[in-house]
Design a protein around this motif. Structure first.
Motif, PDB file in Angstrom:
ATOM      1  N   ASP A 192       0.810  -1.218   0.000  1.00 19.51           N
ATOM      2  CA  ASP A 192       0.000   0.000   0.000  1.00 19.51           C
ATOM      3  C   ASP A 192       0.850   1.278   0.000  1.00 19.51           C
ATOM      4  N   ASP A 193       2.154   1.156   0.284  1.00 18.83           N
ATOM      5  CA  ASP A 193       3.030   2.326   0.336  1.00 18.83           C
ATOM      6  C   ASP A 193       4.388   1.974  -0.286  1.00 18.83           C
ATOM      7  N   PRO A 194       4.415   1.706  -1.587  1.00 14.86           N
ATOM      8  CA  PRO A 194       5.656   1.219  -2.205  1.00 14.86           C
ATOM      9  C   PRO A 194       6.757   2.276  -2.294  1.00 14.86           C
ATOM     10  N   LEU A 195       7.987   1.782  -2.235  1.00 18.40           N
ATOM     11  CA  LEU A 195       9.152   2.650  -2.466  1.00 18.40           C
ATOM     12  C   LEU A 195       9.409   2.809  -3.956  1.00 18.40           C
ATOM     13  N   ASP A 196       9.145   1.722  -4.685  1.00 17.56           N
ATOM     14  CA  ASP A 196       9.414   1.729  -6.123  1.00 17.56           C
ATOM     15  C   ASP A 196       8.393   0.840  -6.818  1.00 17.56           C
ATOM     16  N   VAL A 197       7.975   1.259  -7.985  1.00 13.46           N
ATOM     17  CA  VAL A 197       7.043   0.495  -8.811  1.00 13.46           C
ATOM     18  C   VAL A 197       7.542   0.569 -10.250  1.00 13.46           C
ATOM     19  N   ASN A 198       7.500  -0.570 -10.924  1.00  8.67           N
ATOM     20  CA  ASN A 198       7.900  -0.593 -12.317  1.00  8.67           C
ATOM     21  C   ASN A 198       7.029  -1.605 -13.060  1.00  8.67           C
ATOM     22  N   VAL A 199       6.693  -1.286 -14.285  1.00 10.69           N
ATOM     23  CA  VAL A 199       5.906  -2.194 -15.120  1.00 10.69           C
ATOM     24  C   VAL A 199       6.678  -2.440 -16.400  1.00 10.69           C
ATOM     25  N   GLU A 200       6.804  -3.706 -16.744  1.00  5.96           N
ATOM     26  CA  GLU A 200       7.446  -4.076 -18.000  1.00  5.96           C
ATOM     27  C   GLU A 200       6.424  -4.828 -18.846  1.00  5.96           C
ATOM     28  N   ILE A 201       6.091  -4.261 -19.989  1.00  2.64           N
ATOM     29  CA  ILE A 201       5.170  -4.905 -20.920  1.00  2.64           C
ATOM     30  C   ILE A 201       5.994  -5.909 -21.729  1.00  2.64           C
ATOM     31  N   LYS A 202       5.748  -7.191 -21.531  1.00  5.15           N
ATOM     32  CA  LYS A 202       6.524  -8.239 -22.202  1.00  5.15           C
ATOM     33  C   LYS A 202       5.988  -8.512 -23.609  1.00  5.15           C
ATOM     34  N   THR A 203       4.673  -8.659 -23.726  1.00  2.82           N
ATOM     35  CA  THR A 203       4.012  -8.870 -25.008  1.00  2.82           C
ATOM     36  C   THR A 203       2.684  -8.128 -24.949  1.00  2.82           C
ATOM     37  N   LYS A 204       1.877  -8.245 -25.993  1.00  2.00           N
ATOM     38  CA  LYS A 204       0.575  -7.562 -25.982  1.00  2.00           C
ATOM     39  C   LYS A 204      -0.386  -8.165 -24.959  1.00  2.00           C
ATOM     40  N   SER A 205      -0.053  -9.360 -24.439  1.00  2.00           N
ATOM     41  CA  SER A 205      -0.950  -9.992 -23.466  1.00  2.00           C
ATOM     42  C   SER A 205      -0.243 -10.434 -22.182  1.00  2.00           C
ATOM     43  N   ARG A 206       0.978  -9.958 -21.976  1.00  2.00           N
ATOM     44  CA  ARG A 206       1.727 -10.330 -20.772  1.00  2.00           C
ATOM     45  C   ARG A 206       2.530  -9.125 -20.274  1.00  2.00           C
ATOM     46  N   ALA A 207       2.473  -8.915 -18.956  1.00  2.32           N
ATOM     47  CA  ALA A 207       3.223  -7.825 -18.344  1.00  2.32           C
ATOM     48  C   ALA A 207       3.676  -8.251 -16.950  1.00  2.32           C
ATOM     49  N   GLU A 208       4.701  -7.583 -16.449  1.00  2.00           N
ATOM     50  CA  GLU A 208       5.194  -7.829 -15.100  1.00  2.00           C
ATOM     51  C   GLU A 208       5.145  -6.525 -14.318  1.00  2.00           C
ATOM     52  N   VAL A 209       4.589  -6.599 -13.117  1.00  4.61           N
ATOM     53  CA  VAL A 209       4.499  -5.434 -12.242  1.00  4.61           C
ATOM     54  C   VAL A 209       5.409  -5.686 -11.049  1.00  4.61           C
ATOM     55  N   TYR A 210       6.404  -4.829 -10.902  1.00  3.96           N
ATOM     56  CA  TYR A 210       7.378  -4.930  -9.813  1.00  3.96           C
ATOM     57  C   TYR A 210       7.039  -3.899  -8.748  1.00  3.96           C
TER      58      TYR A 210
END
Length: 157
Positions: free
Chosen positions: A97-115
């Protein structure tokens, strides 16, 4: 939806899922501890071990099941899923609820990773795999790591 809006959307879904999960888990944990304290006061001797208790695991499963319907893919989950085997403290997604860092990597048109990196004392980090199914982005799985370890550990969702 442009890429920046998509990334915000994905982070929003992950955080909403994690925050709702934590609220439920924290409530169940608190109520189960209160029940245990009450039973210890009521039954100070050996009778404590035979006292009737609430089925907290079933209640936890009932309350978290709608989260899977709303936020997760519908794949078969052998462990966890709508029948979680545990709850505790800290909650599963502690610090989300209180992240220090957030990153999103779109891998393909139907797959992504949320860090998500959290400010917890354990330095929790989460990596959510999101899949687009039937036009909707859903959480498929997640990994976690602590204390800045390099290796991610697969986790039960």
């Amino acid at each position: 939806m442009d890429e920046a809006a998509l990334k915000m959307h994905l982070v929003g879904r992950v955080r909403a899922f994690g925050e709702k999960w934590n609220l439920i888990e924290n409530d169940i944990y608190t109520r189960s501890r209160e029940e245990e304290q009450s039973l210890r006061a009521q039954y100070p001797g050996i009778e404590y071990h035979f006292a009737s208790r609430s089925d907290w695991f079933t209640l936890f499963g009932e309350r978290t099941a709608p989260l899977f319907d709303e936020y997760c893919t519908d794949k078969r989950r052998v462990y966890g899923g709508k029948n979680p085997g545990s709850f505790g403290f800290p909650s599963k997604f502690n610090g989300i609820d209180d992240p220090l860092d957030v990153n999103v990597e779109i891998k393909t048109k139907s797959r992504a990773e949320v860090y998500i990196k959290t400010p917890t004392q354990f330095k929790d980090e989460y990596l959510f795999v999101m899949l687009k199914k039937a036009g909707e982005w859903r959480i498929d799985s997640y990994k976690q790591r602590r204390y800045g370890h390099e290796k991610w550990d697969s986790a039960i969702l």
